[in-house]
Design an enzyme around this catalytic site. Structure first.
Site, PDB file in Angstrom:
ATOM      1  N   SER A  22       0.818  -1.213   0.000  1.00 22.78           N
ATOM      2  CA  SER A  22       0.000   0.000   0.000  1.00 22.78           C
ATOM      3  C   SER A  22       0.851   1.262   0.000  1.00 22.78           C
ATOM      4  O   SER A  22       0.321   2.366  -0.042  1.00 22.78           O
ATOM      5  CB  SER A  22      -0.930   0.008   1.213  1.00 22.78           C
ATOM      6  OG  SER A  22      -0.175  -0.078   2.412  1.00 22.78           O
ATOM      7  N   ASN A 109      -2.558  -1.478  13.403  1.00 24.64           N
ATOM      8  CA  ASN A 109      -4.011  -1.272  13.368  1.00 24.64           C
ATOM      9  C   ASN A 109      -4.419   0.049  14.004  1.00 24.64           C
ATOM     10  O   ASN A 109      -5.276   0.761  13.475  1.00 24.64           O
ATOM     11  CB  ASN A 109      -4.721  -2.428  14.077  1.00 24.64           C
ATOM     12  CG  ASN A 109      -4.446  -3.760  13.405  1.00 24.64           C
ATOM     13  OD1 ASN A 109      -3.784  -3.800  12.377  1.00 24.64           O
ATOM     14  ND2 ASN A 109      -4.936  -4.847  13.991  1.00 24.64           N
ATOM     15  N   THR A 154     -38.626  27.334 -12.567  1.00 31.24           N
ATOM     16  CA  THR A 154     -38.870  26.008 -11.988  1.00 31.24           C
ATOM     17  C   THR A 154     -39.090  25.089 -13.188  1.00 31.24           C
ATOM     18  O   THR A 154     -39.595  25.557 -14.225  1.00 31.24           O
ATOM     19  CB  THR A 154     -40.110  25.971 -11.064  1.00 31.24           C
ATOM     20  OG1 THR A 154     -41.259  26.271 -11.846  1.00 31.24           O
ATOM     21  CG2 THR A 154     -40.004  26.948  -9.901  1.00 31.24           C
ATOM     22  N   HIS A 155     -38.700  23.860 -13.087  1.00 30.03           N
ATOM     23  CA  HIS A 155     -38.765  22.918 -14.232  1.00 30.03           C
ATOM     24  C   HIS A 155     -38.023  23.472 -15.440  1.00 30.03           C
ATOM     25  O   HIS A 155     -38.387  23.166 -16.579  1.00 30.03           O
ATOM     26  CB  HIS A 155     -40.216  22.614 -14.626  1.00 30.03           C
ATOM     27  CG  HIS A 155     -41.075  22.187 -13.471  1.00 30.03           C
ATOM     28  ND1 HIS A 155     -41.256  20.871 -13.103  1.00 30.03           N
ATOM     29  CD2 HIS A 155     -41.788  22.922 -12.575  1.00 30.03           C
ATOM     30  CE1 HIS A 155     -42.047  20.815 -12.047  1.00 30.03           C
ATOM     31  NE2 HIS A 155     -42.378  22.043 -11.704  1.00 30.03           N
ATOM     32  N   SER A 276     -11.172  24.205 -28.960  1.00 29.01           N
ATOM     33  CA  SER A 276     -11.362  22.936 -29.653  1.00 29.01           C
ATOM     34  C   SER A 276     -10.201  22.712 -30.600  1.00 29.01           C
ATOM     35  O   SER A 276      -9.677  23.659 -31.183  1.00 29.01           O
ATOM     36  CB  SER A 276     -12.678  22.987 -30.439  1.00 29.01           C
ATOM     37  OG  SER A 276     -12.644  22.056 -31.497  1.00 29.01           O
ATOM     38  N   LYS A 282     -14.290  27.833 -31.338  1.00 30.40           N
ATOM     39  CA  LYS A 282     -14.907  27.339 -30.110  1.00 30.40           C
ATOM     40  C   LYS A 282     -14.243  27.854 -28.843  1.00 30.40           C
ATOM     41  O   LYS A 282     -13.025  27.972 -28.752  1.00 30.40           O
ATOM     42  CB  LYS A 282     -14.840  25.810 -30.074  1.00 30.40           C
ATOM     43  CG  LYS A 282     -15.836  25.154 -31.014  1.00 30.40           C
ATOM     44  CD  LYS A 282     -17.235  25.161 -30.455  1.00 30.40           C
ATOM     45  CE  LYS A 282     -17.464  23.938 -29.598  1.00 30.40           C
ATOM     46  NZ  LYS A 282     -18.809  23.923 -29.033  1.00 30.40           N
ATOM     47  N   ASN A 284     -14.986  26.677 -24.972  1.00 26.66           N
ATOM     48  CA  ASN A 284     -15.834  25.732 -24.244  1.00 26.66           C
ATOM     49  C   ASN A 284     -15.739  25.924 -22.722  1.00 26.66           C
ATOM     50  O   ASN A 284     -14.670  26.257 -22.211  1.00 26.66           O
ATOM     51  CB  ASN A 284     -15.425  24.297 -24.588  1.00 26.66           C
ATOM     52  CG  ASN A 284     -15.705  23.964 -26.045  1.00 26.66           C
ATOM     53  OD1 ASN A 284     -16.686  24.438 -26.618  1.00 26.66           O
ATOM     54  ND2 ASN A 284     -14.838  23.174 -26.640  1.00 26.66           N
ATOM     55  N   GLU A 289     -17.838  22.129 -16.819  1.00 29.81           N
ATOM     56  CA  GLU A 289     -18.199  20.734 -17.119  1.00 29.81           C
ATOM     57  C   GLU A 289     -17.431  19.754 -16.234  1.00 29.81           C
ATOM     58  O   GLU A 289     -17.973  18.740 -15.794  1.00 29.81           O
ATOM     59  CB  GLU A 289     -17.928  20.427 -18.592  1.00 29.81           C
ATOM     60  CG  GLU A 289     -18.900  21.160 -19.502  1.00 29.81           C
ATOM     61  CD  GLU A 289     -18.485  21.073 -20.961  1.00 29.81           C
ATOM     62  OE1 GLU A 289     -19.354  20.847 -21.796  1.00 29.81           O
ATOM     63  OE2 GLU A 289     -17.286  21.237 -21.267  1.00 29.81           O
ATOM     64  N   TYR A 316      -9.706  -5.176  13.365  1.00 29.42           N
ATOM     65  CA  TYR A 316      -9.057  -4.897  12.087  1.00 29.42           C
ATOM     66  C   TYR A 316      -9.200  -6.056  11.114  1.00 29.42           C
ATOM     67  O   TYR A 316      -9.008  -7.220  11.484  1.00 29.42           O
ATOM     68  CB  TYR A 316      -7.569  -4.570  12.286  1.00 29.42           C
ATOM     69  CG  TYR A 316      -6.920  -4.181  10.975  1.00 29.42           C
ATOM     70  CD1 TYR A 316      -7.035  -2.885  10.499  1.00 29.42           C
ATOM     71  CD2 TYR A 316      -6.266  -5.119  10.190  1.00 29.42           C
ATOM     72  CE1 TYR A 316      -6.496  -2.510   9.269  1.00 29.42           C
ATOM     73  CE2 TYR A 316      -5.728  -4.768   8.963  1.00 29.42           C
ATOM     74  CZ  TYR A 316      -5.846  -3.461   8.508  1.00 29.42           C
ATOM     75  OH  TYR A 316      -5.325  -3.103   7.297  1.00 29.42           O
ATOM     76  N   GLN A 321      -7.808  -1.576   4.489  1.00 29.46           N
ATOM     77  CA  GLN A 321      -6.798  -0.853   3.708  1.00 29.46           C
ATOM     78  C   GLN A 321      -7.432  -0.138   2.506  1.00 29.46           C
ATOM     79  O   GLN A 321      -6.875   0.813   1.978  1.00 29.46           O
ATOM     80  CB  GLN A 321      -5.722  -1.841   3.229  1.00 29.46           C
ATOM     81  CG  GLN A 321      -4.600  -1.209   2.442  1.00 29.46           C
ATOM     82  CD  GLN A 321      -3.425  -2.162   2.297  1.00 29.46           C
ATOM     83  OE1 GLN A 321      -2.786  -2.513   3.288  1.00 29.46           O
ATOM     84  NE2 GLN A 321      -3.159  -2.606   1.092  1.00 29.46           N
ATOM     85  N   LYS A 324      -8.356   3.990   2.009  1.00 26.74           N
ATOM     86  CA  LYS A 324      -7.505   5.145   1.733  1.00 26.74           C
ATOM     87  C   LYS A 324      -7.608   5.707   0.329  1.00 26.74           C
ATOM     88  O   LYS A 324      -7.745   6.918   0.146  1.00 26.74           O
ATOM     89  CB  LYS A 324      -6.042   4.794   2.052  1.00 26.74           C
ATOM     90  CG  LYS A 324      -5.786   4.834   3.529  1.00 26.74           C
ATOM     91  CD  LYS A 324      -4.441   4.236   3.892  1.00 26.74           C
ATOM     92  CE  LYS A 324      -4.526   3.517   5.209  1.00 26.74           C
ATOM     93  NZ  LYS A 324      -5.429   2.318   5.190  1.00 26.74           N
TER      94      LYS A 324
HETATM   95  N1  ARG Z   1      -1.596  -0.993   5.277  1.00 26.02           N
HETATM   96  C1  ARG Z   1      -2.522  -1.353   6.302  1.00 26.02           C
HETATM   97  C2  ARG Z   1      -3.800  -0.527   6.196  1.00 26.02           C
HETATM   98  O1  ARG Z   1      -3.765   0.449   5.552  1.00 26.02           O
HETATM   99  C3  ARG Z   1      -1.897  -1.134   7.637  1.00 26.02           C
HETATM  100  C4  ARG Z   1      -2.419  -1.997   8.700  1.00 26.02           C
HETATM  101  C5  ARG Z   1      -2.018  -3.403   8.475  1.00 26.02           C
HETATM  102  N2  ARG Z   1      -2.396  -4.192   9.612  1.00 26.02           N
HETATM  103  C6  ARG Z   1      -2.385  -5.551   9.581  1.00 26.02           C
HETATM  104  N3  ARG Z   1      -2.750  -6.152  10.638  1.00 26.02           N
HETATM  105  N4  ARG Z   1      -2.068  -6.180   8.496  1.00 26.02           N
HETATM  106  O2  ARG Z   1      -4.824  -0.877   6.741  1.00 26.02           O
END
Ligand code: ARG
Length: 475
Positions: A22, A109, A154-155, A276, A282, A284, A289, A316, A321, A324
């Site tokens: 990660s 954790n 409205t509408h 464009s 153009k 835009n 948008e 946990y 994970q 994130k």
């Molecule tokens: N990369 C993990 C997360 O974002 C960290 C925690 C990992 N904990 C574990 N018991 N494997 O959640």
């Protein structure tokens, strides 16, 4: 270097390392991880788990590593699993095996969720500040255009005349609610999970209260099992960002529509438009948008996390994970979008003549006829019917309401007298709506003054919070 492995006889397969890794995205947590490590270190020293002298060495190492992370001198490598393992590797490289002492009394954790919360506090405040800039841009335009009479829809059909400042100020109101939500979020979520360990707390007693305080939290969460599995704060943050994104999408849609040749209400500045590649003429409204389009991913990010959390066992689980990437994506989307949209609103030129020209059309003053009769105590149902007949007559004879003759009016309802004409102007219709939330120039002027006060107050609390937390954040 993995943070585990003693009981394993083989290294993880390469495919497992790739799936599990990660650090490419959670490296964003690195400055917070240093801060949390420092707070945890204090707890371990106070509890006597780490001797004071070693504590000083570790503290100096963490601080040096923190600065190298800021300058980019230290970063993760191909073998790091996550931000926590990369930082432990960096610390051990710097100060030797004693760097491994910090792992006592905590787990990834509780560490990861504490880092993540601090990241969100910091970034939601940044989003709140950028949102107040957009609100301020709308306040300025609303004030400038407070006397311009416009058709209200409205509408997407002409409904009743309004003043254009009223139309623009509605965006400030919605965006202020988004900023308020961020304030509420901090009050509700500013509690520390650190000290939960893996799930049960720690027998090494590293003093969660003290570390919470030094990190700027208002206290410690009450239940360690809840604390390591709670991601309500992230889901709430994603909702706040999705709602804000929906508001931005509605602004985007409005500016896209208003900038068409058919409307020609607004000219978007060249600096906030794009061209464009094939049609040289153009110009835009791509910023508007994109504001409309980005709401899709902001909503998607919220639903992604809710789907991850649904049915998940407590404490946990590695599924967590997945909290994130959607969160980082929403934050980073808004950090790019908000300044661009603010610039577009600040520099937009409104074509007041075109806006006002058609304010009366589409029989937008028919409600005035019904209200005129209602003021004479005619039941509104009958008043509405008579006004509808006026519209029907105008439509069949190709005239506007104010062109009806006295005889025609009398034939429709005996109480429709010649003084009705006074009310059959857009200025008269607007001026009559003097209640606090209504569209009269005086009401809207007051509304904008209140908005400016509320915006200044929001800017005030946001910078107080930024100061409160940034004192805590810098290692
Ligand atoms: N990369 C993990 C997360 O974002 C960290 C925690 C990992 N904990 C574990 N018991 N494997 O959640």
């Amino acid at each position: 270097m993995a943070l585990w492995g003693g009981r394993f006889s083989r290294q993880p397969a390469q495919s497992v390392a790739a799936l599990s890794r990660s650090v490419d995205f959670d490296w964003r947590l690195a400055p917070y991880d240093i801060k949390v490590n420092l707070a945890h270190l204090d707890g371990l020293v106070a509890a006597g788990v780490i001797a004071a002298g070693n504590g000083e060495v570790i503290r100096a190492g963490l601080k040096a590593l923190g600065s190298e992370i800021v300058t980019g001198k230290f970063t993760y490598n191909d073998n790091d699993e996550d931000v926590h393992s990369a930082i432990e590797r960096g610390l051990i490289t710097k100060i030797g095996a004693i760097g491994g002492a910090l792992r006592a009394g905590r787990s990834r954790n509780d560490l990861v969720v504490t880092d993540f919360k601090l990241y969100l506090i910091d970034h939601l405040l940044e989003i709140a500040a950028l949102t107040t800039d957009l609100i301020a841009a709308f306040n300025v335009q609303s004030e400038k255009l407070v006397e311009v009479i416009a058709p209200g829809f409205t509408h997407l059909q002409h409904a009743q005349p309004i003043v254009f400042g009223h139309e623009l100020a509605k965006h400030s109101q919605a965006l202020l609610r988004d900023v308020d939500r961020i304030g509420d979020w901090i009050v509700r979520n500013n509690f520390s999970p650190l000290g939960s360990g893996a799930l049960a707390g720690s027998g090494l007693q590293p003093n969660p209260e003290a570390s919470a305080q030094s990190l700027g939290f208002d206290g410690v969460l009450a239940n360690s099992i809840d604390a390591v599995s709670d991601r309500d704060f992230a889901a709430e943050a994603l909702f706040i960002m999705a709602m804000l994104g929906v508001h931005l999408s509605r602004i985007g849609e409005e500016f896209t529509l208003w900038s068409t040749t058919e409307f020609a209400w607004v000219v978007i500045d060249d600096a906030y438009s794009t061209g464009s590649s094939i049609m040289p003429q153009k110009k835009n409204p791509d910023i508007a948008e994109l504001a409309r389009g980005k709401s899709g991913r902001l909503i998607g990010n919220l639903t992604a996390l809710l789907a991850t959390l649904k049915g998940l066992p407590f404490a946990y689980n590695r599924d967590l994970q997945e909290d994130k990437e959607p969160t980082f994506d929403s934050v980073e989307t808004l950090l790019v979008l908000l300044p661009a949209l603010t610039g577009m609103v600040e520099t937009a030129k409104f074509n007041t003549k075109t806006i006002s020209n058609e304010a009366h059309s589409g029989f937008a003053l028919a409600t005035e006829i019904a209200d005129y009769l209602a003021k004479k105590s005619i039941p509104f149902a009958a008043a509405h019917g008579a006004a509808g007949e006026c519209v029907k007559l105008c439509e069949s004879s190709g005239i506007e309401l104010h062109e009806l003759t006295e005889a025609q009016l009398q034939a429709i309802h005996p109480e429709l007298k010649s003084d009705l004409k006074v009310f059959l102007t857009t200025a008269g219709a607007v001026a009559s709506r003097t209640s606090s939330l209504g569209t009269s120039i005086s009401s809207v002027t007051k509304q904008i003054a209140d908005l400016k006060t509320a915006t200044a107050e929001a800017k005030g609390w946001i910078s107080n919070e930024v100061a409160r937390f940034s004192g805590m954040m810098t290692p």
